[in-house]
Design a protein around this motif. Structure first.
Motif, PDB file in Angstrom:
ATOM      1  N   ILE A 150      37.782  41.161  40.490  1.00 37.75           N
ATOM      2  CA  ILE A 150      38.927  41.404  41.360  1.00 37.75           C
ATOM      3  C   ILE A 150      40.118  41.664  40.448  1.00 37.75           C
ATOM      4  CG2 ILE A 150      40.563  40.327  42.954  1.00 37.75           C
ATOM      5  CD1 ILE A 150      38.247  38.629  44.004  1.00 37.75           C
ATOM      6  N   ALA A 151      40.892  42.692  40.735  1.00 40.53           N
ATOM      7  CA  ALA A 151      41.996  43.040  39.838  1.00 40.53           C
ATOM      8  C   ALA A 151      43.259  43.400  40.620  1.00 40.53           C
ATOM      9  CB  ALA A 151      41.599  44.198  38.930  1.00 40.53           C
ATOM     10  N   PRO A 152      44.194  42.451  40.784  1.00 39.38           N
ATOM     11  CA  PRO A 152      45.536  42.845  41.210  1.00 39.38           C
ATOM     12  C   PRO A 152      46.162  43.703  40.104  1.00 39.38           C
ATOM     13  CG  PRO A 152      45.211  40.458  41.372  1.00 39.38           C
ATOM     14  CD  PRO A 152      44.078  41.006  40.564  1.00 39.38           C
ATOM     15  N   VAL A 153      46.858  44.761  40.489  1.00 43.08           N
ATOM     16  CA  VAL A 153      47.469  45.657  39.504  1.00 43.08           C
ATOM     17  C   VAL A 153      48.928  45.882  39.875  1.00 43.08           C
ATOM     18  CG1 VAL A 153      45.308  46.807  38.897  1.00 43.08           C
ATOM     19  CG2 VAL A 153      46.668  47.710  40.772  1.00 43.08           C
ATOM     20  N   ASP A 194      44.846  38.857  32.136  1.00 48.37           N
ATOM     21  CA  ASP A 194      45.100  37.524  32.695  1.00 48.37           C
ATOM     22  C   ASP A 194      45.398  37.558  34.186  1.00 48.37           C
ATOM     23  OD1 ASP A 194      47.588  38.660  32.464  1.00 48.37           O
ATOM     24  OD2 ASP A 194      48.456  37.071  31.223  1.00 48.37           O
ATOM     25  N   TRP A 195      45.439  38.729  34.802  1.00 51.40           N
ATOM     26  CA  TRP A 195      45.531  38.828  36.255  1.00 51.40           C
ATOM     27  C   TRP A 195      44.142  38.935  36.899  1.00 51.40           C
ATOM     28  CZ3 TRP A 195      49.925  42.768  37.871  1.00 51.40           C
ATOM     29  CH2 TRP A 195      51.145  42.351  37.304  1.00 51.40           C
ATOM     30  N   VAL A 196      43.157  39.293  36.113  1.00 50.02           N
ATOM     31  CA  VAL A 196      41.837  39.651  36.634  1.00 50.02           C
ATOM     32  C   VAL A 196      40.994  38.395  36.850  1.00 50.02           C
ATOM     33  CG1 VAL A 196      39.720  40.941  36.133  1.00 50.02           C
ATOM     34  CG2 VAL A 196      41.962  41.908  35.534  1.00 50.02           C
ATOM     35  N   GLN A 197      40.186  38.405  37.917  1.00 48.10           N
ATOM     36  CA  GLN A 197      39.297  37.294  38.224  1.00 48.10           C
ATOM     37  C   GLN A 197      37.873  37.795  38.405  1.00 48.10           C
ATOM     38  OE1 GLN A 197      40.170  33.923  38.555  1.00 48.10           O
ATOM     39  NE2 GLN A 197      42.130  34.612  37.732  1.00 48.10           N
ATOM     40  N   PRO A 198      36.870  37.026  37.940  1.00 51.08           N
ATOM     41  CA  PRO A 198      35.481  37.393  38.231  1.00 51.08           C
ATOM     42  C   PRO A 198      35.252  37.428  39.742  1.00 51.08           C
ATOM     43  CG  PRO A 198      35.583  35.675  36.551  1.00 51.08           C
ATOM     44  CD  PRO A 198      36.973  35.805  37.117  1.00 51.08           C
ATOM     45  N   LEU A 199      34.534  38.426  40.197  1.00 47.96           N
ATOM     46  CA  LEU A 199      34.217  38.535  41.628  1.00 47.96           C
ATOM     47  C   LEU A 199      33.038  37.610  41.931  1.00 47.96           C
ATOM     48  CD1 LEU A 199      34.829  40.198  44.257  1.00 47.96           C
ATOM     49  CD2 LEU A 199      33.013  41.743  43.538  1.00 47.96           C
ATOM     50  N   PRO A 200      33.204  36.641  42.831  1.00 45.73           N
ATOM     51  CA  PRO A 200      32.080  35.762  43.170  1.00 45.73           C
ATOM     52  C   PRO A 200      30.853  36.557  43.583  1.00 45.73           C
ATOM     53  CG  PRO A 200      34.113  34.923  44.129  1.00 45.73           C
ATOM     54  CD  PRO A 200      34.434  36.290  43.571  1.00 45.73           C
ATOM     55  N   ALA A 257      38.564  43.369  47.125  1.00 45.83           N
ATOM     56  CA  ALA A 257      39.815  44.131  47.144  1.00 45.83           C
ATOM     57  C   ALA A 257      40.778  43.583  48.185  1.00 45.83           C
ATOM     58  CB  ALA A 257      39.533  45.604  47.422  1.00 45.83           C
ATOM     59  N   ALA A 258      40.232  43.049  49.287  1.00 45.25           N
ATOM     60  CA  ALA A 258      41.062  42.536  50.377  1.00 45.25           C
ATOM     61  C   ALA A 258      41.576  41.127  50.124  1.00 45.25           C
ATOM     62  CB  ALA A 258      40.251  42.540  51.680  1.00 45.25           C
ATOM     63  N   PHE A 259      41.128  40.493  49.054  1.00 45.27           N
ATOM     64  CA  PHE A 259      41.368  39.056  48.877  1.00 45.27           C
ATOM     65  C   PHE A 259      42.672  38.678  48.176  1.00 45.27           C
ATOM     66  CE2 PHE A 259      40.346  34.728  47.485  1.00 45.27           C
ATOM     67  CZ  PHE A 259      39.733  34.225  48.622  1.00 45.27           C
ATOM     68  N   PRO A 260      43.045  39.292  47.050  1.00 44.13           N
ATOM     69  CA  PRO A 260      44.075  38.687  46.188  1.00 44.13           C
ATOM     70  C   PRO A 260      45.441  38.494  46.822  1.00 44.13           C
ATOM     71  CG  PRO A 260      42.912  40.436  45.022  1.00 44.13           C
ATOM     72  CD  PRO A 260      42.493  40.511  46.449  1.00 44.13           C
ATOM     73  N   VAL A 283      42.535  46.022  43.573  1.00 41.53           N
ATOM     74  CA  VAL A 283      41.251  46.702  43.550  1.00 41.53           C
ATOM     75  C   VAL A 283      40.145  45.697  43.246  1.00 41.53           C
ATOM     76  CG1 VAL A 283      42.333  48.838  42.733  1.00 41.53           C
ATOM     77  CG2 VAL A 283      41.265  47.286  41.082  1.00 41.53           C
ATOM     78  N   ALA A 284      38.922  46.123  43.512  1.00 42.10           N
ATOM     79  CA  ALA A 284      37.737  45.417  43.044  1.00 42.10           C
ATOM     80  C   ALA A 284      36.806  46.458  42.437  1.00 42.10           C
ATOM     81  CB  ALA A 284      37.046  44.680  44.183  1.00 42.10           C
ATOM     82  N   GLY A 285      36.158  46.096  41.355  1.00 37.28           N
ATOM     83  CA  GLY A 285      35.280  47.045  40.683  1.00 37.28           C
ATOM     84  C   GLY A 285      34.592  46.397  39.505  1.00 37.28           C
ATOM     85  N   THR A 286      34.324  47.187  38.489  1.00 35.65           N
ATOM     86  CA  THR A 286      33.629  46.689  37.306  1.00 35.65           C
ATOM     87  C   THR A 286      34.444  47.011  36.053  1.00 35.65           C
ATOM     88  OG1 THR A 286      32.355  48.757  37.207  1.00 35.65           O
ATOM     89  CG2 THR A 286      31.322  46.865  38.303  1.00 35.65           C
ATOM     90  N   ILE A 287      34.333  46.153  35.063  1.00 36.17           N
ATOM     91  CA  ILE A 287      35.027  46.365  33.805  1.00 36.17           C
ATOM     92  C   ILE A 287      34.422  47.572  33.092  1.00 36.17           C
ATOM     93  CG2 ILE A 287      35.541  45.411  31.520  1.00 36.17           C
ATOM     94  CD1 ILE A 287      37.085  43.971  33.638  1.00 36.17           C
ATOM     95  N   GLU A 288      35.251  48.564  32.803  1.00 39.78           N
ATOM     96  CA  GLU A 288      34.813  49.771  32.116  1.00 39.78           C
ATOM     97  C   GLU A 288      35.103  49.685  30.623  1.00 39.78           C
ATOM     98  OE1 GLU A 288      33.207  53.743  31.960  1.00 39.78           O
ATOM     99  OE2 GLU A 288      33.196  52.205  33.538  1.00 39.78           O
ATOM    100  N   GLN A 289      36.221  49.088  30.285  1.00 41.03           N
ATOM    101  CA  GLN A 289      36.664  49.059  28.883  1.00 41.03           C
ATOM    102  C   GLN A 289      37.642  47.900  28.701  1.00 41.03           C
ATOM    103  OE1 GLN A 289      38.203  52.888  27.754  1.00 41.03           O
ATOM    104  NE2 GLN A 289      38.728  52.266  25.669  1.00 41.03           N
TER     105      GLN A 289
END
Length: 325
Positions: A86-89, A103-109, A118-121, A65-71
Motif C-alpha cells: 500500500i503506498a500513499p503518495v 517510510d510511507w509504504v506499508q506491506p499489503l496484508p 488502494a481504498a484503505f490508507p 495506490v496499491a501495487g508491487t515494488i518495481e525498484q
C-alpha cells in the motif's frame, strides 16, 4: 509509461492521458507498479487549482495506490522487488508507476486485495485519528457521523463500531444509502435533506447530545452541530466538502464546555510520524479481525478517470472509487 496529466487547471474532462518518462526512485524512495489507485475529494480540488497546495503544471494527480515494488532507491532495505504494498503518495498515483517515500509504504496484508489496499490508507487513517486521537471516543459514548456514505464517513462509522461506541447516528443525503449505512454499524440513519439531524440526535440521546461529532462537510451543516453536541463533547472538523467554512460563536463554546478540534491527517507526517505507524498496526489488526472492510463504490479503467471523478463529485457513490490500468 502512461499517466493522467493536468496541463492546466481544469474540470475532469480536461484531464489528458499521455506517455511520459517513467521516474527513477531517489534515495529513500520506492517505485511502485500501480495495480489500483483510489480517488479522493482533494483530487477534484487539485486539478481545478482550488486545493490548499497548488502543484507546478503539468502534474499527475492521485494520492494513494496499491501495487508491487518495481525498484528501490538508495538506502531502502525494508522492501523486496515484487512485494505487494500500500503506498500513499504526495502526487502521481494516476500513472502506471508511482514514486513513494519508503517510510510511507506499508506491506499489503495477504488477505487484502489491491482494490481494498488502494481504498484503505487515507480514509481509515483520517477516521482513526479523528475518532480516536482528536475525538477521544470512549466506549459507550454517542457518535454523530456526517456524510456517512462517503469514504471517510464509512471508515469512521466502522471504527466507531469496532471501538464500542454506545450509539452511532449517521447522516446521508439520499434514501438509497440508508440501508447500507445500517449494515455497516449505524444505529440510526438520517437523510438530512428530509429530516433535521439536530432533532434526531436530541431525541435519540434524551436531549443530551452527541459526545463526538465527525464532520467532513462543514458550512451550515457544521454550524448546526453546535445545537446537538453534548456537554464536554468534541466536534471534529475533517474537511469542507460543502465548499464553505463553518463559523462558531465562541461564547457558545464557552457556555456549553465543548471542544471544536481540527484534523489534517497529512500534518502528522511532518509533526508526529510515529503516531501514523501506531495507527497502521491498530487498523490492520481490526481489518484482520473482520471489523473493518473498505467499501468499493465504483471501479473504472484509468482511461475513464473523468467519469470516475464526476461520479465522486455527484455524491452518488457509496464508499471509495477505484481506478485500474
Amino acid at each position: 509509461m502512461k499517466a493522467i496529466r493536468v496541463k492546466e487547471w481544469c474540470e475532469p474532462r480536461g484531464l489528458v492521458l499521455e506517455e511520459i518518462d517513467r521516474p527513477e526512485p531517489r534515495a529513500g524512495q520506492v517505485l511502485v507498479r500501480v495495480h489500483s489507485a483510489a480517488l479522493n475529494f482533494p483530487d477534484l480540488l487539485l486539478i481545478a487549482g482550488k486545493y490548499q497546495v497548488k502543484p507546478d503544471l503539468p502534474f499527475t494527480p492521485g494520492l494513494e495506490v496499491a501495487g508491487t515494488i518495481e525498484q528501490r532507491g538508495e538506502g531502502v532495505n525494508g522492501f523486496a522487488v515484487g512485494q505487494r504494498v500500500i503506498a500513499p503518495v504526495s502526487m502521481g498515483g494516476f500513472a502506471e508507476y508511482a514514486l513513494a517515500p519508503a517510510d510511507w509504504v506499508q506491506p499489503l496484508p495477504d488477505s487484502m486485495s489491491f482494490d481494498e489496499g488502494a481504498a484503505f490508507p487515507l480514509v481509515y487513517q483520517t477516521a482513526y485519528f479523528g475518532i480516536v486521537h482528536r475525538g477521544r471516543l470512549q466506549p459507550g459514548e454517542t457518535a454523530l457521523i456526517h456524510s456517512a456514505a462517503g469514504g471517510v464517513g464509512l471508515a469512521a462509522l466502522q471504527i466507531a463500531r469496532a471501538l464500542e461506541a454506545g450509539k452511532i447516528i449517521a447522516t446521508v443525503g439520499s434514501d438509497d444509502k440508508l440501508e447500507i449505512i445500517r449494515e455497516h454499524g449505524a444505529d440510526v440513519v438520517v437523510n438530512y435533506r428530509r429530516e433535521d439531524f439536530v432533532e434526531v440526535v436530541k431525541r435519540e440521546t434524551g436531549g443530551r447530545g452527541a459526545d463526538v461529532i465527525y464532520d467532513p462537510v462543514g458550512g451550515e451543516l457544521g454550524e448546526r452541530n453546535t445545537k446537538c453536541v453534548a456537554f464536554e463533547g468534541r466536534i471534529v472538523l475533517i474537511g469542507f466538502t460543502s465548499g464553505n467554512f463553518s463559523n462558531f460563536a465562541s461564547n457558545h463554546v464557552l457556555i456549553k464546555n465543548y471542544s471544536v478540534v481540527g484534523l489534517h491527517w497529512g500534518s502528522y507526517r511532518r509533526h508526529n510520524p510515529s503516531k501514523i505507524q501506531e495507527a497502521w498496526q491498530v487498523l490492520f489488526d481490526l481489518y484482520e479481525a473482520g471489523k473493518l472492510r473498505p467499501v468499493i463504490g465504483g471501479r473504472f479503467e484509468m482511461e475513464r478517470v473523468a467519469d470516475a471523478m464526476e461520479l465522486l463529485a455527484s455524491r452518488r457513490a457509496i464508499g471509495k472509487i477505484i481506478l485500474h490500468w
